[in-house]
Design a protein around this motif. Structure first.
Motif, mmCIF file in Angstrom:
data_model
loop_
_atom_site.group_PDB
_atom_site.id
_atom_site.type_symbol
_atom_site.label_atom_id
_atom_site.label_comp_id
_atom_site.label_asym_id
_atom_site.label_seq_id
_atom_site.Cartn_x
_atom_site.Cartn_y
_atom_site.Cartn_z
ATOM 1 N N LEU A 163 1.057 1.392 12.556
ATOM 2 C CA LEU A 163 1.028 1.742 11.263
ATOM 3 C C LEU A 163 0.083 2.414 10.774
ATOM 4 C CD1 LEU A 163 2.795 1.724 8.684
ATOM 5 C CD2 LEU A 163 1.859 -0.378 7.975
ATOM 6 N N LEU A 191 -0.637 10.990 9.304
ATOM 7 C CA LEU A 191 0.045 11.477 7.998
ATOM 8 C C LEU A 191 -0.916 12.538 7.359
ATOM 9 C CD1 LEU A 191 2.472 9.175 6.298
ATOM 10 C CD2 LEU A 191 2.829 11.580 7.238
ATOM 11 N N THR A 193 15.033 7.575 5.007
ATOM 12 C CA THR A 193 14.304 6.469 5.512
ATOM 13 C C THR A 193 15.333 5.469 5.672
ATOM 14 O OG1 THR A 193 12.436 7.118 4.184
ATOM 15 C CG2 THR A 193 12.473 4.588 5.029
ATOM 16 N N ALA A 252 6.532 0.520 7.894
ATOM 17 C CA ALA A 252 5.681 -0.179 6.817
ATOM 18 C C ALA A 252 6.461 -1.450 6.767
ATOM 19 C CB ALA A 252 5.411 0.789 5.871
ATOM 20 N N LEU A 276 -0.422 5.840 12.159
ATOM 21 C CA LEU A 276 0.682 6.874 11.652
ATOM 22 C C LEU A 276 0.060 7.156 10.053
ATOM 23 C CD1 LEU A 276 4.514 5.814 12.326
ATOM 24 C CD2 LEU A 276 3.317 7.800 12.803
ATOM 25 N N VAL A 277 -0.462 6.349 9.596
ATOM 26 C CA VAL A 277 -0.769 6.882 8.058
ATOM 27 C C VAL A 277 -1.908 7.892 8.267
ATOM 28 C CG1 VAL A 277 -2.010 6.074 6.043
ATOM 29 C CG2 VAL A 277 -0.169 4.515 6.910
ATOM 30 N N LEU A 311 7.647 13.043 9.512
ATOM 31 C CA LEU A 311 6.655 11.942 9.948
ATOM 32 C C LEU A 311 6.727 10.591 8.791
ATOM 33 C CD1 LEU A 311 5.144 11.321 12.572
ATOM 34 C CD2 LEU A 311 3.135 12.043 11.369
ATOM 35 N N LEU A 312 6.965 10.795 7.701
ATOM 36 C CA LEU A 312 6.945 9.981 6.692
ATOM 37 C C LEU A 312 8.055 9.100 6.811
ATOM 38 C CD1 LEU A 312 5.173 9.296 4.197
ATOM 39 C CD2 LEU A 312 6.824 10.818 2.582
ATOM 40 N N THR A 361 7.250 6.380 9.364
ATOM 41 C CA THR A 361 6.106 5.541 8.892
ATOM 42 C C THR A 361 6.565 4.621 7.840
ATOM 43 O OG1 THR A 361 4.747 7.389 9.073
ATOM 44 C CG2 THR A 361 3.766 5.773 7.823
#
Lengths: 242, 508
Positions: free
Chosen positions: B438, B445, B382, B464, B441-442, B456-457, B460
């Motif tokens: 967002l 997930l 990230t 966020a 995406l969540v 993917l996290l 995301t």
């Protein structure tokens, strides 16, 4: 049982007519359970068994007819008052309080008993079902089906009933447990509690009962000694399948 | 917080013959319910080992009143550490929330009745106090007389509003109680012209309400410098302790058990001979009385009361506290009240909120992955993703990497501005697209597994952070509630019974 020695009637239904809206459910039903008796009420689906129980308990009111408990007219009394007069029930599917312990379930059964009598009730129920003592701090919802049946019976007995109603006690139990369950019913009956057992399983219930009633579409179509009913051809065809 | 029943101890020895009977049954064929799995149920419960496990066991035997003493003690000592009137006031508001949550817990958590009119009882208490101790009718009754009157009035109103619960349950009861809430708001808002007489002064509210006066000792609502009068924090705590202890005893009583059985299965409760209707009305009355009591000292502190003090968001907030903490658990709803109340305050300030966001994000990841290679991959990924994304964005348009000009933000804000893309001005379409993206995406997930999920996290998390810095921090007022809502959703997924709630056991 001759009239001279017959014990006093504990529960009497006299000419009960019950309606759900426009639909006539119970039609002129009469039923008697005497002190200390074990009576079974048989019938297929939609024959009015549950409605009969609801009428006895006061969950539905009959349009005509009377419900008598030990000679007293309770037709207009709410459920709690009937329980106070010595009625108790093991409901269909047991309806235990799952997130509560066995002990708390039993306590709730004794809701109407004075606190000073609780100890005595506990001892009585525990001596009948020693397993409940072992499981007293376990959550009722985590017990197996047979154990739950015992808790349900123990809970009903905590109110020290004179008449215990059992709604489909064999439901959801393995065949071997059904037999065992009926042995317990017999045992409780021998301890002096009159019983009205509502069942679909005619064979087992008639084998322990002294008398029986057969309901069909809201009418009592047969009644008599359990031994006679077992021999009855019509009944055998309808319920025993042979 | 049911606690072991008081009968548990009195029956430590089995009745005579019990043990023999069990062994005898063993030979007589299959005994009912002698079930291997259940017999070992207790042993199968996994226990933590090591230091944490020992700590857990030790904590489990601490009695409830010790926790209460510790908790109240900490709040009592709070004013010694903090001179700030603001922090003291927040502590006071938190105690008010705790009491309201305790009251709502009676109806919702114990009685299982969906009451959407609860805040109206708080309002009834506040208005009753204001009418009885202000210049409105020139009644200045002694505080110690007013408090019991208000509690009784609240209880009676609760009883009356509960009357439909005899026939209605669930959604239908919720609608009727919500209707009462609206009636209360309409009545207070238009109460300035009832047959030409002004009762509540309508939207202008009742002003100059008396301060608490106990045996001639007037409790000042503010210090000489105009700061929060800290005595009211102690008054609130006294109310809290009295209500908490009373409710704890009530919960352990016959009535408490009856309520819980009513919640689990109303029909079965009725079949056990319980006066179901009376129990429901009692739950309403007790809950309303607690809310009304809370209204007295809150109004005494504020010195005024307006219809706007009792609006729908407050009801939702109290419900959030109860659900988050665990409906049915007294300690749970108090903890829920503290969390939500402090969170809502912390989110008012952008810089506090920023710190909170990143700490929660990292803690959440640690909780999800433990200390593992995956955690390192996700965190490292990230961070790298952020710098790369910023480089790319800078390559497209220099303006995107200018960052926010913000001297107040401190080190974290500087760091965030160097990592997250923070354009000085957002195009109108960016905010909704980023926000909806967002959420999408969540949702995505939750439908993928394994390495795809981890891959993917990373975007995301970055998205966020982008949404947080650019969209949410810009509007703290709505962000506060969005964050609490997200917290509630996360809690319902992870622990449906709430923080300290009892796990539901379904009977099949």
């Amino acid at each position: 049982m001759s009239a001279a020695t017959a014990p006093a009637p504990l529960l009497e239904l006299e000419g009960i007519n019950t309606y759900y809206g426009q639909i006539h459910i119970l039609q002129d039903s009469n039923l008697i359970v005497r002190e200390g008796e074990l009576v079974c009420l048989l019938g297929g689906n939609a024959s009015g068994k549950s409605t009969t129980l609801k009428t006895i308990l006061g969950l539905v009111r009959p349009r005509t007819g009377r419900v008598l408990l030990a000679g007293e007219d309770v037709t207009r009394l709410p459920t709690a008052h009937r329980i106070r007069r010595g009625l108790a029930i093991v409901p269909e599917n047991r309806r235990l309080f799952g997130p509560m312990t066995v002990l708390q379930n039993l306590e709730i059964g004794a809701y109407l008993r004075p606190r000073s009598d609780l100890q005595e009730e506990f001892e009585r129920v525990y001596s009948l079902f020693p397993l409940l003592y072992e499981r007293r701090s376990q959550l009722a919802g985590t017990l197996s089906g047979g154990e739950q049946q015992m808790v349900a019976m123990g809970r009903a007995l905590m109110s020290k009933p004179r008449l215990l109603l059992m709604d489909e006690p064999s439901m959801g139990l393995a065949p071997i447990l059904v037999e065992r369950s009926f042995e317990i019913i017999q045992q409780v009956n021998e301890a002096g509690v009159a019983m009205l057992v509502v069942e679909q399983n005619a064979n087992v219930s008639l084998s322990i009962a002294s008398r029986g009633y057969v309901l069909s579409t809201g009418r009592v179509v047969l009644e008599g000694a359990a031994a006679d009913l077992l021999e009855n051809e019509d009944l055998r065809k309808a319920y025993l399948g042979r | 917080m049911s606690g072991p029943s008081d009968w548990d101890d009195s029956l430590t020895t089995p009745p005579e013959g019990a043990v023999e009977a069990v062994t005898a049954e063993g030979d007589a064929g299959p005994a009912v319910g002698q079930d291997e799995w259940v017999a070992r149920h207790g042993e199968r419960r996994t226990r933590r080992t090591g230091l944490l496990g020992t700590l857990e066991e030790r904590l489990a035997v601490v009695p409830w009143w010790s926790w209460l003493t510790l908790f109240v003690g900490i709040i009592c000592l709070l004013p010694l550490g903090f001179e700030s009137g603001y922090i003291r006031r927040v502590a006071f508001d938190t105690v008010v929330f705790m009491l309201l949550a305790l009251g709502l817990n009676i109806v919702v958590g114990w009685g299982g009745l969906l009451d959407l009119g609860f805040i109206a009882f708080y309002g009834v208490g506040a208005y009753a106090y204001a009418l009885l101790s202000s210049g409105q009718y020139d009644l200045h009754l002694p505080t110690l007389v007013v408090i019991p009157i208000v509690a009784v009035v609240g209880g009676i109103v609760g009883w009356l509003v509960g009357l439909p619960s005899r026939r209605l349950t669930g959604d239908y009861l919720a609608i009727v109680t919500l209707f009462f809430f609206q009636v209360f708001l309409t009545a207070t808002t238009n109460g300035d012209d009832i047959r030409g007489e002004s009762v509540t002064n309508g939207p202008n509210g009742i002003l100059d309400v008396d301060e608490f006066d106990i045996f001639g000792w007037t409790l000042p609502r503010s210090t000489s410098e105009g700061l929060f009068g800290v005595t009211y924090l102690y008054v609130a705590l006294v109310f809290f302790v009295v209500v908490y202890v009373a409710l704890h005893l009530l919960n352990d009583s016959r009535t408490g058990r009856a309520w819980r059985s009513l919640r689990e299965d109303p029909l079965a409760a009725e079949l056990m001979g319980m006066p179901v209707n009376r129990l429901k009305l009692m739950a309403f009355a007790f809950g309303a009385a607690v809310a009304a009591l809370t209204g007295t000292f809150a109004t005494a502190l504020n010195g005024s009361v307006f219809p706007q003090n009792f609006e729908f968001p407050l009801l939702i907030t109290i419900y959030t506290m109860v659900i988050l903490g665990g409906a049915g658990s007294q300690a749970g709803v108090v903890v829920g009240a503290v969390i939500v109340s402090v969170l809502l305050e912390a989110l008012r300030d952008a810089n506090d909120a920023r710190g909170l966001f990143y700490v929660v994000l990292v803690l959440g990841l640690v909780a999800a992955f433990r200390v593992s290679a995956k955690l390192a991959v996700v965190l490292g990924g990230t961070i790298v993703f952020g710098f790369v994304a910023r480089l790319v964005a800078g390559g497209i348009d220099d303006a995107w990497t200018v960052g926010r000009i913000d001297d107040e933000g401190g080190r974290l804000a500087d760091w965030a501005a160097n990592w997250v893309i923070v354009p000085p001005r957002l195009d109108a379409w960016v905010a909704p697209v980023a926000y909806i993206g967002l959420v999408a995406l969540v949702l995505l997930l939750s439908h993928v597994r394994g390495w795809v999920r981890i891959a993917l996290l990373v975007p995301t998390l970055y998205l966020a952070a982008f949404v947080w810095e650019n969209v949410l921090l810009a509007r703290p007022e709505s962000t506060r509630y969005i964050v609490v809502g997200a917290l509630l959703v996360a809690m319902m997924v992870a622990r449906p019974q709430g923080l300290l709630g009892e796990k539901r056991v379904e009977i099949v």
